[in-house]
Design a protein around this motif. Sequence first.
Motif, PDB file in Angstrom:
ATOM      1  N   LEU A 251       0.879  -1.158   0.000  1.00  0.00           N
ATOM      2  CA  LEU A 251       0.000   0.000   0.000  1.00  0.00           C
ATOM      3  C   LEU A 251       0.924   1.218   0.000  1.00  0.00           C
ATOM      4  N   ALA A 252       1.021   1.834  -1.178  1.00  0.00           N
ATOM      5  CA  ALA A 252       2.022   2.883  -1.373  1.00  0.00           C
ATOM      6  C   ALA A 252       1.446   4.255  -1.054  1.00  0.00           C
ATOM      7  N   PHE A 253       2.338   5.216  -0.880  1.00  0.00           N
ATOM      8  CA  PHE A 253       1.962   6.621  -0.693  1.00  0.00           C
ATOM      9  C   PHE A 253       3.072   7.461  -1.294  1.00  0.00           C
ATOM     10  N   GLY A 254       2.717   8.335  -2.230  1.00  0.00           N
ATOM     11  CA  GLY A 254       3.716   9.207  -2.819  1.00  0.00           C
ATOM     12  C   GLY A 254       4.255   8.662  -4.133  1.00  0.00           C
ATOM     13  N   PRO A 255       5.152   9.424  -4.737  1.00  0.00           N
ATOM     14  CA  PRO A 255       5.548   9.190  -6.129  1.00  0.00           C
ATOM     15  C   PRO A 255       6.536   8.042  -6.360  1.00  0.00           C
ATOM     16  N   ASN A 256       7.204   7.543  -5.317  1.00  0.00           N
ATOM     17  CA  ASN A 256       8.291   6.588  -5.579  1.00  0.00           C
ATOM     18  C   ASN A 256       8.158   5.285  -4.806  1.00  0.00           C
ATOM     19  N   PRO A 299       5.360   4.859   4.759  1.00  0.00           N
ATOM     20  CA  PRO A 299       5.156   5.856   5.814  1.00  0.00           C
ATOM     21  C   PRO A 299       4.156   6.935   5.390  1.00  0.00           C
ATOM     22  N   ILE A 300       3.261   7.270   6.312  1.00  0.00           N
ATOM     23  CA  ILE A 300       2.285   8.341   6.079  1.00  0.00           C
ATOM     24  C   ILE A 300       2.608   9.436   7.095  1.00  0.00           C
ATOM     25  N   PRO A 301       2.748  10.689   6.646  1.00  0.00           N
ATOM     26  CA  PRO A 301       3.044  11.757   7.607  1.00  0.00           C
ATOM     27  C   PRO A 301       1.926  11.899   8.636  1.00  0.00           C
ATOM     28  N   ALA A 302       2.283  12.277   9.866  1.00  0.00           N
ATOM     29  CA  ALA A 302       1.326  12.281  10.982  1.00  0.00           C
ATOM     30  C   ALA A 302       0.538  13.578  11.080  1.00  0.00           C
ATOM     31  N   GLU A 303       0.696  14.482  10.121  1.00  0.00           N
ATOM     32  CA  GLU A 303      -0.047  15.752  10.270  1.00  0.00           C
ATOM     33  C   GLU A 303      -1.367  15.710   9.499  1.00  0.00           C
TER      34      GLU A 303
END
Length: 321
Positions: A251-256, A299-303
């Motif tokens: 489960l990806a997040f972001g461009p790379n 990783p997903i940012p916590a904000e």
Amino acid sequence: MSSRATLRLTSDPAGLAEAGRLLREGRLVAFPTETVYGLGADATDGRAVAGIYEAKGRPSFNPLIAHVATVEEALALGRFDASAGLLARAFWPGPLTLVVPMAEGAGISDLTRAGLDTVGLRVPSHPVAQAILKAAGCPVAAPSANRSGHVSPTTAAHVLADLDGRIAAVVDGGPTEVGVESTIIACLDGPPVLLRPGGVPREAIEAVIGQPLASAGGEATIAPGMLASHYAPQAGIRLDATRVEPGEALLAFGPNPPPGAVAMLNLSPSGDLAEAAANLFGQLRVLDASGAARIAVMPIPAEGLGEAIRDRLARAAAPRG
Ligand code: TXA
Ligand code: MG
């Protein structure tokens, strides 16, 4: 629980009127809100609310959120202190639930409140939810419309996959926009407390009340079995993954995204947290159905909405109860 087939209603005037009629009759109707689909019953009718627990296969009675169409109706059902009043005016209709002392004579059934003298109130903004609440003419108790232990539904198809034949009807309003459940804030005595991060980011709430939100202690106050039971997919979940291990889905997040996954979906290729929240539960379902033994999550940012996304993922990754 109904053993008859579940009616598929469309969100046209006839479908909305039928949904309101069924709710007034004490039947169970699933409907979209801007967060996730809810499984509704007349919140003033304990027998109707008992049906929610039966249909979900929920073993214990947790308090349910009572939904109403307007801020004025909500204000009449609870006792709002200064912070609660500010939050109600700032974020309703919207993805916020306020836990406040129940107003005298509000009539929300004991079972909806699980016997507490407080009540969780929400005014959803979704036009279909608004129309159904107006048609029903009563406060509607609604947890997420999934079987106990499954991921929350963000489409009518998700609802039917879990509850077909167990509820009177589902109203199809398309995929939900926010994708994670409402933020829950308790305004009891003392400063407001964050009970669950959700669709309204902490930062937005703190800006309105002018102080940092107290935390309920989160994980510490909730049994691990309960954490897992709310969001557990079949597959294991590995958080904050920067590489893929053999046999894992990603489960990806972001461009790379890193290479090598047996199946891969991207919450948001551009790294947008609102898009990621909207995709979260649906993509978890699809990756879980891929049969991979484990889902690695980048990783997903916590904000912002990232706090709610990380909270749901942590629950999905918690040891199974
Ligand atoms: O976005 C949402 O909040 C969705 C939609 C359908 O509105 N609903 C939802 O309901 O997520 P549910 O039942 O899955 O989660 C409601 C949470 C529960 O964890 C419950 O403990 C808490 O709200 N809650 C409700 N009333 C409460 C009360 N009086 N005191 C403390 N917690 C309460
Ligand atoms: Mg739920």
